[in-house]
Design a protein around this motif. Structure first.
Motif, PDB file in Angstrom:
ATOM      1  N   ASN A  11       5.910   3.381  -3.592  1.00 39.60           N
ATOM      2  CA  ASN A  11       6.268   4.086  -4.828  1.00 39.60           C
ATOM      3  C   ASN A  11       7.602   3.562  -5.306  1.00 39.60           C
ATOM      4  N   MET A  12       7.515   2.423  -5.962  1.00 36.52           N
ATOM      5  CA  MET A  12       8.734   1.755  -6.364  1.00 36.52           C
ATOM      6  C   MET A  12       9.554   2.606  -7.320  1.00 36.52           C
ATOM      7  N   ALA A  35      11.474   5.232  -5.319  1.00 37.53           N
ATOM      8  CA  ALA A  35      12.103   4.767  -4.085  1.00 37.53           C
ATOM      9  C   ALA A  35      13.568   5.165  -4.032  1.00 37.53           C
ATOM     10  N   LYS A  36      14.215   5.124  -5.176  1.00 40.97           N
ATOM     11  CA  LYS A  36      15.651   5.396  -5.205  1.00 40.97           C
ATOM     12  C   LYS A  36      15.884   6.883  -5.124  1.00 40.97           C
ATOM     13  N   ARG A  37      16.645   7.295  -4.112  1.00 36.28           N
ATOM     14  CA  ARG A  37      16.847   8.712  -3.898  1.00 36.28           C
ATOM     15  C   ARG A  37      18.317   9.026  -3.677  1.00 36.28           C
ATOM     16  N   PRO A  38      18.981   9.555  -4.655  1.00 41.43           N
ATOM     17  CA  PRO A  38      20.414   9.869  -4.497  1.00 41.43           C
ATOM     18  C   PRO A  38      20.659  10.910  -3.407  1.00 41.43           C
ATOM     19  N   LEU A  60      19.320  11.024  -0.589  1.00 43.52           N
ATOM     20  CA  LEU A  60      19.232  10.430   0.740  1.00 43.52           C
ATOM     21  C   LEU A  60      20.375   9.464   1.021  1.00 43.52           C
ATOM     22  N   VAL A  61      21.388   9.538   0.201  1.00 41.25           N
ATOM     23  CA  VAL A  61      22.495   8.591   0.377  1.00 41.25           C
ATOM     24  C   VAL A  61      23.280   8.919   1.646  1.00 41.25           C
ATOM     25  N   ARG A  62      23.514   7.908   2.410  1.00 38.18           N
ATOM     26  CA  ARG A  62      24.361   8.059   3.597  1.00 38.18           C
ATOM     27  C   ARG A  62      25.685   7.360   3.285  1.00 38.18           C
ATOM     28  N   PRO A  63      26.769   8.101   3.151  1.00 38.87           N
ATOM     29  CA  PRO A  63      28.013   7.443   2.738  1.00 38.87           C
ATOM     30  C   PRO A  63      28.462   6.414   3.779  1.00 38.87           C
ATOM     31  N   TYR A  64      29.176   5.453   3.263  1.00 40.06           N
ATOM     32  CA  TYR A  64      29.624   4.349   4.105  1.00 40.06           C
ATOM     33  C   TYR A  64      30.708   4.815   5.071  1.00 40.06           C
ATOM     34  N   THR A 116       0.861  -1.185   0.000  1.00 40.48           N
ATOM     35  CA  THR A 116       0.000   0.000   0.000  1.00 40.48           C
ATOM     36  C   THR A 116       0.896   1.233   0.000  1.00 40.48           C
TER      37      THR A 116
END
Lengths: 498, 137
Positions: free
Chosen positions: B22-23, B26-29, B31-35, B19
């Motif tokens: 939003n496939m 979903a991918k959001r550059p 919101l990347v949290r670097p390693y 429900t």
């Protein structure tokens, strides 16, 4: 001959020593290796000393043997060897030295041929000769053994060493084979799941370069980030230690049903607390696990340990057990649709655990945060399914199931982010948490009691010491003060009684 | 290929359930949290490496348990008992190999492994070169 051999060996020893000290030691300059080196030298020097002593003893032994040979009473030494086994037997000892016996007998019979004076003190000499005979026997035995040991061993006699060396070789070969098989499995999993991961995450792998990182021959890890509803995802592949021969043998000899290594993939989804990376809005705990491993999982996880987390009935297969804080949670989060899929692939599912108090992180950096954990088996054993009439799947087919399960995991990420508990459920959870806090408080009560007791004892001790340290006048003053205090204390009680 | 239909079927099931998913988005550059690599574990907190410990133990046994009496060895089978004391050094070598095979990059304890390896090799060399030059006392 023996002496020459001894000194020859001595020369060899010095050569060996020089070779060994010139041996290269590993580069690690730790104190451990220095200690080892010193130990080695000490032992070697000890050996040198011992060998020189042994050499002297050997020489002394040969000297004694030569002296014995010159004595008249004894016959040739070689004949003594034959009677080695009958050392304790008196009769045989008398046999070789015929010369001993006949003179005694003939002494009585025929005085003409043998001059009794010649054999004066012979009776005393006879036991002495017997002793020396025994000693001679023993020394000859020892010498013979030493000769046998010093004899160079044939190559075929080194068969235990060959077997041991063969085991080392087999181990190394198995390492190569096992680690390559593990790498194959890891790459197979990656090839199946990489597309889905790249669709969902902006950053796959540490720096988009090396995706799957090899931690050891049977551990691979991966890091993904850049998705809505979660901060990051850390995937770890824990495979069977196929590279270690001894682990494999240990597994074979393990009693049935005890902990077996399985190829598992664990997906840890770290949820943020707010914003678009925020995950669980509600605080709850849910776990779907195999019934057989329930007690183990409960003991391993702090948040599942409490009895507040109970088992609920779901449409999941009987081999699963679903535990949660509240009855609403499994109903909402595991609808029939998902339950059916999970039931279809029940061999692949090891654990699904959602919690806001999960302890994650490396050993020295443990932290408690909200996290979703999915643990799946990669290559479960489906031989019994094959026996029932189905087909045993190949490895690649099994890996493809991980793609489905990964998809389920990602769907859950979205679902948990938008999940809201009903007010009634929230109330129930709040009560449960209060209860839990009370129970925790009670548990620590005993501890706190003991601590308070300890503090009291220490206080009394201090007072005693202070009292003793004081001079008598001060002590008298102090006692007066105490009396007054006690009177004051007793006074209010009297008034109350009134 | 047999699996593909099954995969498609299960995908349909799962899709129906989600429900508000939003496939596509979903991918959001952003919101990347670097390693952030985890800090190296200090030696005290490392989990115990039982194989390395075992190999140290066996290595010590192999070094210290010397063949004291050659007489005994000749009474038994000429190789059997003689090899018994060397087996400790061989076991030390095997345990060392096992610990090296199972080592994790994040939890490697070089000192322990190096010392156990040294003990194993020393034990073996002492047992074998000693055999040539040792004379029973």
């Amino acid at each position: 001959r023996r002496l020459v051999k001894v000194f020859d060996l001595n020369a060899k020893l010095s050569l060996d020593m020089s070779v060994q000290t010139r041996c290269k030691m590993p580069s690690s300059s730790s104190s451990n290796s220095l200690i080892c080196l010193m130990l080695f030298l000490l032992i070697a020097l000890n050996d040198v000393q011992r060998i020189s002593c042994a050499a002297n003893d050997q020489y002394a032994a040969t000297q004694v043997v030569d002296d014995d040979e010159d004595e008249e009473e004894l016959d040739k030494p070689p004949s003594v060897h034959d009677d080695m086994s009958d050392k304790g037997n008196e009769k045989t000892r008398k046999d070789p030295p015929h010369v001993e016996q006949t003179p005694r007998k003939e002494q009585k019979v025929d005085d003409v041929e043998f001059d009794p004076e010649e054999f004066e003190g012979f009776e005393q000499a006879a036991p002495k000769a017997d002793d020396q005979q025994a000693e001679l026997n023993r020394r000859m035995e020892e010498a013979r053994r030493r000769m046998a040991m010093m004899k160079k061993k044939e190559l075929w006699e080194y068969y235990p060493e060959m077997i041991a060396g063969l085991i080392v070789l087999v181990y190394v070969l198995n390492y190569v084979r096992g680690s390559s098989k593990n790498r194959q499995i890891a790459n197979g999993w990656l090839s199946v799941c990489i597309n889905r991961l790249q669709d969902n995450f902006a950053l796959v792998g540490k720096d988009n370069d090396e995706v799957l990182v090899r931690d050891s021959a049977c551990h691979y890890t991966m890091y993904c980030s850049g998705r809505v509803n979660c901060e990051s995802v850390s995937i770890s592949l824990d495979l069977k230690p196929r590279q270690d021969l001894f682990s494999l043998l240990w597994e074979v000899f393990q009693p049935f049903g005890s902990a077996k290594w399985e190829d598992t993939v664990t997906v840890d989804v770290m949820l943020g607390s707010e914003g678009e990376t925020g995950g669980m809005k509600e605080k709850f705990t849910l776990a779907v696990l195999q019934k057989s491993s329930e007690s183990k999982v409960r003991s391993e996880n702090n948040d599942l340990e409490s009895a507040m987390v109970r088992r609920w009935k779901t449409t999941l297969h009987d081999s699963f057990s679903c535990i949660a804080d509240d009855e609403e949670i499994p109903v909402d989060l595991i609808p029939d649709v998902v339950a059916n899929t999970l039931n279809d692939h029940r061999q692949y599912i090891r654990l699904i655990h959602f919690s806001d108090k999960m302890i994650v992180g490396p050993i020295n950096q443990r932290e408690q945060r909200s996290c979703l954990r999915f643990s799946f088996f990669l290559l479960p054993d489906d031989r019994h399914a094959a026996k029932d009439g189905g087909k045993s799947k190949s490895d690649m087919e099994k890996l493809r199931t991980s793609e489905i399960l990964l998809e389920i995991a990602l769907r859950y990420v979205d679902k948990c982010a938008s999940y809201k508990l009903s007010p009634a459920a929230k109330e129930r959870l709040r009560k449960l948490q209060a209860k839990q806090a009370e129970m925790d408080f009670k548990k620590t009560a005993k501890k706190r009691e003991a601590e308070a007791q300890q503090r009291k004892i220490e206080k009394i001790k201090k007072e005693k010491e202070a009292l003793e340290a004081m001079s008598p006048e001060l002590a008298a003053k102090f006692e007066q003060k105490l009396l007054k205090k006690q009177q004051k204390k007793s006074m209010p009680i009297k008034m109350k009684m009134k | 290929n047999v699996k593909k239909s099954e995969v498609r079927a299960s995908r349909r099931l799962v899709k129906g359930w989600s429900t508000g998913s939003n496939m596509q988005g979903a991918k959001r550059p952003d919101l990347v949290r670097p390693y952030t690599p985890p800090p190296p574990i200090p030696q005290e907190e490392l989990p115990p490496d039982y194989m390395a410990l075992l190999s140290l133990l066996f290595g010590l046994l192999g070094l210290l348990l010397k063949v004291n009496s050659f007489e005994h060895s000749l009474f038994c089978s000429h190789v059997g008992l003689n090899f018994q004391y060397k087996i400790c050094s061989w076991l030390a070598l095997y345990a060392c190999l096992s610990s090296v095979a199972n080592v994790k990059k994040s939890e490697v304890d070089l000192k322990q492994i190096a010392s156990s390896l040294i003990f194993a090799l020393m034990g073996l060399s002492m047992n074998y070169f000693k055999h040539q030059r040792e004379l029973p006392v």
